[in-house]
Scaffold this motif. Structure first.
Motif, short mmCIF file in Angstrom:
data_model
loop_
_atom_site.label_atom_id
_atom_site.label_comp_id
_atom_site.label_asym_id
_atom_site.label_seq_id
_atom_site.Cartn_x
_atom_site.Cartn_y
_atom_site.Cartn_z
N ASP A 196 -1.35 2.42 12.04
CA ASP A 196 -2.46 1.68 12.65
C ASP A 196 -2.09 0.24 13.02
OD1 ASP A 196 -4.16 3.89 12.30
OD2 ASP A 196 -4.59 3.30 10.24
N ALA A 223 1.67 3.35 3.41
CA ALA A 223 0.46 3.74 4.15
C ALA A 223 0.04 2.65 5.14
CB ALA A 223 -0.69 4.00 3.18
N GLY A 224 -0.59 3.05 6.23
CA GLY A 224 -1.24 2.12 7.13
C GLY A 224 -0.43 1.66 8.32
N MET A 258 4.98 -4.84 7.55
CA MET A 258 4.38 -4.06 6.48
C MET A 258 5.44 -3.35 5.64
SD MET A 258 1.15 -2.39 8.55
CE MET A 258 0.61 -1.44 7.12
N THR A 305 0.75 5.42 -0.92
CA THR A 305 -0.04 6.58 -1.31
C THR A 305 0.61 7.23 -2.53
OG1 THR A 305 1.20 8.09 0.10
CG2 THR A 305 -0.69 6.96 1.08
N TYR A 317 6.65 6.85 10.01
CA TYR A 317 6.36 5.99 11.16
C TYR A 317 7.37 6.28 12.26
CZ TYR A 317 5.79 1.73 13.95
OH TYR A 317 5.57 0.83 14.97
N ASN A 334 0.83 -1.18 0.00
CA ASN A 334 0.00 0.00 0.00
C ASN A 334 0.87 1.25 0.00
OD1 ASN A 334 -2.19 1.64 0.07
ND2 ASN A 334 -2.78 1.16 2.17
#
Length: 305
Positions: A93, A89-90, A103, A4, A45, A2
């Motif tokens: 979370d 992205a992500g 990730m 952006t 991050y 993922n």
């Protein structure tokens, strides 16, 4: 995976002769990455930071600073052929640092396959494990880490920004050279651990005395590896550049760092580069962000030589 979309890059000068990174860097996607010599990947991050947070804002602020720089280097000529794949992205979370590392690792593995040199723009130092570990299956690997610290802490529970090289060694890393480490900033147990792994430490004091000799000492332990990965933790700079989670006195000056990364970039074995721990909210007048952006520029100048 993922990502952006990359931001739109534009120069900041009205002079048509001012060729800036904002004019040169192009928005890229996975399918077009091989059109470039190098591609940027933002990693917003800071969930693993031991000290002060803020590195999640590094990628966008560094891009903005880089966009305003001229592309010309007096010795190497202009920097060209750079794409931007956007941000991962992500991860913010993710349930744990381990999950976040997984990730980023998935993205890094794909990016290393694209045919362009990945330039990871972090983000905290835990991402070094995610960014470099996919290379372990592709041949012998050595890392040159510009850092005030060794980052060889034991993993107790979840990983942290202090554990990436312990994780990499346990996964099969062949060698590590830490350049710019500070006296009184590490524990004897971790210095002994790195020595047991066959790594080396070149202190900031050594770099100040003889930058070229310091780089030669660092790379001497990397002669037998097939691949080189270059990591810059911006806290390798002196505490006069405060925009990191752990700034300390006695560090490198930007001019020294620029020279060293530019020279390293010319090594044919280089397969990746990262800059981590730049924390804009902790900065003063943007000076650390500016130094981080220029570090990337110098590396790209050396790589495109």
């Amino acid at each position: 995976m993922n990502l952006t979309p990359a931001p739109e890059w534009t120069g900041t000068s009205a002079d048509p002769n001012d060729d800036q990174f904002g004019d040169q860097v192009e928005e890229a996607v996975l399918e077009t990455a091989s059109d470039y010599d190098a591609v940027l990947v933002g990693e917003p991050y800071d969930g693993a930071v031991i000290g002060r947070k803020g590195a999640a804002e590094g990628p966008d602020e560094i891009r903005e600073s880089l966009a305003g720089l001229k592309t010309h280097h007096f010795d190497e000529g202009p920097v060209t052929s750079v794409g931007d794949l956007g941000n991962v992205a992500g991860a913010a979370d993710a349930d744990s640092v381990s999950d976040a590392q997984s990730m980023f690792q998935e993205v890094a593995e794909r990016v290393h396959d694209l045919g362009a040199l990945p330039v990871f723009v972090g983000g905290d130092n835990s991402l070094s494990y995610a960014n470099a570990s996919p290379l372990l299956e592709r041949g012998t690997l050595g890392v040159v880490s510009f850092d005030a610290h060794l980052d060889c802490r034991e993993v107790r529970g979840d990983p942290s920004s202090g554990t990436p090289y312990r994780q990499l060694f346990e996964a099969g890393l062949d060698s590590l050279a830490v350049v710019g480490a500070r006296d009184f900033e590490t524990s004897t147990a971790y210095a002994d651990y790195l020595d047991e792994q066959g790594g080396t430490v070149v202190t900031a004091e050594s770099v100040g005395r003889d930058p070229d000799g310091a780089l030669a000492d660092a790379t001497a332990v990397l002669d037998d590896v097939d691949q080189l990965y270059v990591s810059v933790d911006i806290d390798v700079l002196d505490a006069a550049y405060p925009g990191s989670s752990a700034p300390t006195p006695g560090g490198l000056q930007p001019r020294e760092l620029f020279r060293l990364v530019r020279h390293l970039a010319g090594d044919d074995r280089v397969v990746g580069f990262e800059i981590v721990e730049t924390a804009p909210p902790l900065d003063s007048n943007g000076r650390t962000v500016a130094a981080a952006a220029r570090t990337i520029a110098h590396f790209l100048a050396g790589y495109s030589e």
